[in-house]
Write a protein that holds these residues in place. Structure first.
Motif, PDB file in Angstrom:
ATOM      1  N   ALA A  29      -5.263 -14.792 -17.689  1.00  0.00           N
ATOM      2  CA  ALA A  29      -4.243 -13.849 -17.228  1.00  0.00           C
ATOM      3  C   ALA A  29      -3.879 -12.843 -18.318  1.00  0.00           C
ATOM      4  O   ALA A  29      -3.543 -11.691 -18.029  1.00  0.00           O
ATOM      5  CB  ALA A  29      -2.992 -14.604 -16.766  1.00  0.00           C
ATOM      6  N   GLY A  30      -3.960 -13.264 -19.560  1.00  0.00           N
ATOM      7  CA  GLY A  30      -3.656 -12.378 -20.678  1.00  0.00           C
ATOM      8  C   GLY A  30      -4.843 -11.573 -21.161  1.00  0.00           C
ATOM      9  O   GLY A  30      -4.729 -10.795 -22.111  1.00  0.00           O
ATOM     10  N   GLY A  31      -6.008 -11.765 -20.536  1.00  0.00           N
ATOM     11  CA  GLY A  31      -7.192 -11.016 -20.928  1.00  0.00           C
ATOM     12  C   GLY A  31      -7.945 -11.608 -22.111  1.00  0.00           C
ATOM     13  O   GLY A  31      -8.807 -10.959 -22.691  1.00  0.00           O
ATOM     14  N   PHE A  32      -7.634 -12.854 -22.459  1.00  0.00           N
ATOM     15  CA  PHE A  32      -8.294 -13.518 -23.581  1.00  0.00           C
ATOM     16  C   PHE A  32      -9.445 -14.385 -23.062  1.00  0.00           C
ATOM     17  O   PHE A  32      -9.400 -15.618 -23.124  1.00  0.00           O
ATOM     18  CB  PHE A  32      -7.291 -14.372 -24.365  1.00  0.00           C
ATOM     19  N   ASN A  33     -10.473 -13.717 -22.556  1.00  0.00           N
ATOM     20  CA  ASN A  33     -11.583 -14.432 -21.924  1.00  0.00           C
ATOM     21  C   ASN A  33     -12.307 -15.377 -22.871  1.00  0.00           C
ATOM     22  O   ASN A  33     -12.693 -16.474 -22.472  1.00  0.00           O
ATOM     23  CB  ASN A  33     -12.574 -13.447 -21.322  1.00  0.00           C
ATOM     24  N   SER A  34     -12.500 -14.975 -24.120  1.00  0.00           N
ATOM     25  CA  SER A  34     -13.219 -15.848 -25.051  1.00  0.00           C
ATOM     26  C   SER A  34     -12.426 -17.126 -25.319  1.00  0.00           C
ATOM     27  O   SER A  34     -13.004 -18.198 -25.490  1.00  0.00           O
ATOM     28  CB  SER A  34     -13.535 -15.134 -26.356  1.00  0.00           C
ATOM     29  N   HIS A  35     -11.103 -17.025 -25.315  1.00  0.00           N
ATOM     30  CA  HIS A  35     -10.274 -18.217 -25.484  1.00  0.00           C
ATOM     31  C   HIS A  35     -10.386 -19.127 -24.253  1.00  0.00           C
ATOM     32  O   HIS A  35     -10.454 -20.353 -24.381  1.00  0.00           O
ATOM     33  CB  HIS A  35      -8.819 -17.823 -25.702  1.00  0.00           C
ATOM     34  N   ALA A  36     -10.400 -18.511 -23.073  1.00  0.00           N
ATOM     35  CA  ALA A  36     -10.541 -19.287 -21.836  1.00  0.00           C
ATOM     36  C   ALA A  36     -11.893 -19.992 -21.812  1.00  0.00           C
ATOM     37  O   ALA A  36     -11.977 -21.164 -21.426  1.00  0.00           O
ATOM     38  CB  ALA A  36     -10.385 -18.379 -20.621  1.00  0.00           C
ATOM     39  N   ILE A  37     -12.929 -19.297 -22.229  1.00  0.00           N
ATOM     40  CA  ILE A  37     -14.269 -19.904 -22.280  1.00  0.00           C
ATOM     41  C   ILE A  37     -14.249 -21.114 -23.209  1.00  0.00           C
ATOM     42  O   ILE A  37     -14.794 -22.175 -22.877  1.00  0.00           O
ATOM     43  CB  ILE A  37     -15.326 -18.863 -22.721  1.00  0.00           C
ATOM     44  N   ALA A  38     -13.600 -20.978 -24.363  1.00  0.00           N
ATOM     45  CA  ALA A  38     -13.510 -22.102 -25.299  1.00  0.00           C
ATOM     46  C   ALA A  38     -12.760 -23.276 -24.677  1.00  0.00           C
ATOM     47  O   ALA A  38     -13.144 -24.434 -24.862  1.00  0.00           O
ATOM     48  CB  ALA A  38     -12.827 -21.661 -26.593  1.00  0.00           C
ATOM     49  N   MET A  39     -11.715 -22.997 -23.910  1.00  0.00           N
ATOM     50  CA  MET A  39     -10.972 -24.084 -23.252  1.00  0.00           C
ATOM     51  C   MET A  39     -11.838 -24.778 -22.203  1.00  0.00           C
ATOM     52  O   MET A  39     -11.836 -26.004 -22.105  1.00  0.00           O
ATOM     53  CB  MET A  39      -9.695 -23.549 -22.597  1.00  0.00           C
ATOM     54  N   TYR A  40     -12.564 -23.994 -21.417  1.00  0.00           N
ATOM     55  CA  TYR A  40     -13.423 -24.614 -20.405  1.00  0.00           C
ATOM     56  C   TYR A  40     -14.553 -25.415 -21.047  1.00  0.00           C
ATOM     57  O   TYR A  40     -14.929 -26.478 -20.536  1.00  0.00           O
ATOM     58  CB  TYR A  40     -13.976 -23.569 -19.430  1.00  0.00           C
ATOM     59  N   ARG A  41     -15.056 -24.941 -22.175  1.00  0.00           N
ATOM     60  CA  ARG A  41     -16.077 -25.723 -22.893  1.00  0.00           C
ATOM     61  C   ARG A  41     -15.478 -27.032 -23.399  1.00  0.00           C
ATOM     62  O   ARG A  41     -16.145 -28.078 -23.376  1.00  0.00           O
ATOM     63  CB  ARG A  41     -16.670 -24.903 -24.033  1.00  0.00           C
ATOM     64  N   MET A  42     -14.249 -26.983 -23.857  1.00  0.00           N
ATOM     65  CA  MET A  42     -13.562 -28.211 -24.264  1.00  0.00           C
ATOM     66  C   MET A  42     -13.414 -29.137 -23.053  1.00  0.00           C
ATOM     67  O   MET A  42     -13.612 -30.342 -23.149  1.00  0.00           O
ATOM     68  CB  MET A  42     -12.178 -27.901 -24.845  1.00  0.00           C
ATOM     69  N   GLY A  43     -13.097 -28.545 -21.913  1.00  0.00           N
ATOM     70  CA  GLY A  43     -12.967 -29.321 -20.690  1.00  0.00           C
ATOM     71  C   GLY A  43     -14.245 -30.031 -20.309  1.00  0.00           C
ATOM     72  O   GLY A  43     -14.240 -31.199 -19.920  1.00  0.00           O
ATOM     73  N   VAL A  44     -15.378 -29.350 -20.446  1.00  0.00           N
ATOM     74  CA  VAL A  44     -16.677 -29.956 -20.149  1.00  0.00           C
ATOM     75  C   VAL A  44     -16.945 -31.112 -21.106  1.00  0.00           C
ATOM     76  O   VAL A  44     -17.475 -32.155 -20.712  1.00  0.00           O
ATOM     77  CB  VAL A  44     -17.806 -28.901 -20.209  1.00  0.00           C
ATOM     78  N   LYS A  45     -16.540 -30.936 -22.352  1.00  0.00           N
ATOM     79  CA  LYS A  45     -16.741 -31.994 -23.345  1.00  0.00           C
ATOM     80  C   LYS A  45     -15.957 -33.253 -22.976  1.00  0.00           C
ATOM     81  O   LYS A  45     -16.482 -34.364 -23.034  1.00  0.00           O
ATOM     82  CB  LYS A  45     -16.301 -31.489 -24.724  1.00  0.00           C
ATOM     83  N   TYR A  46     -14.706 -33.080 -22.601  1.00  0.00           N
ATOM     84  CA  TYR A  46     -13.850 -34.232 -22.322  1.00  0.00           C
ATOM     85  C   TYR A  46     -13.947 -34.749 -20.886  1.00  0.00           C
ATOM     86  O   TYR A  46     -13.643 -35.911 -20.627  1.00  0.00           O
ATOM     87  CB  TYR A  46     -12.400 -33.904 -22.646  1.00  0.00           C
TER      88      TYR A  46
END
Length: 106
Positions: A29-46
């Motif tokens: 929502a804030g336009g921080f796509n690279s941060h969102a990608i990092a969160m989703y990658r963390m999600g895949v890990k866990y």
């Protein structure tokens, strides 16, 4: 940074699934796509069997990293086929993914 602060009594304590979704949504929502990608990658890990993180990664990476995006979509498809219980939602998801595969020419 989130991984570093996710500790409980000196032991790793990963964010829960809704927390990862919520943080990633706020980043998007804030336009921080690279941060969102990092969160989703963390999600895949866990949460490796939660296919939605893979679908989100597919959507976010498709324009800049199509091969990596394709890999995530195929992983999601495999999870839906093998882990998800049968039903209308499963069939609908697989139809959407297959339509996307055809659209992309894979």
């Amino acid at each position: 940074k989130i991984s570093k602060v996710s500790m409980l009594s000196g032991h790793p304590y990963p964010p829960e699934l809704p927390e990862i979704n919520g943080i990633a949504s706020r980043y998007l929502a804030g336009g921080f796509n690279s941060h969102a990608i990092a969160m989703y990658r963390m999600g895949v890990k866990y949460f490796p069997e939660y296919y939605e993180f893979l679908i989100y990664l597919y959507e976010l990476l498709l324009s800049d990293e199509p091969e990596i995006a394709r890999h995530h979509l195929m992983q999601a498809k495999e999870l839906i086929e093998t882990v998800e219980t049968s039903g209308a939602e499963k069939l609908s998801l697989l139809q959407e993914i297959n339509a996307e595969i055809i659209k992309q020419g894979w």
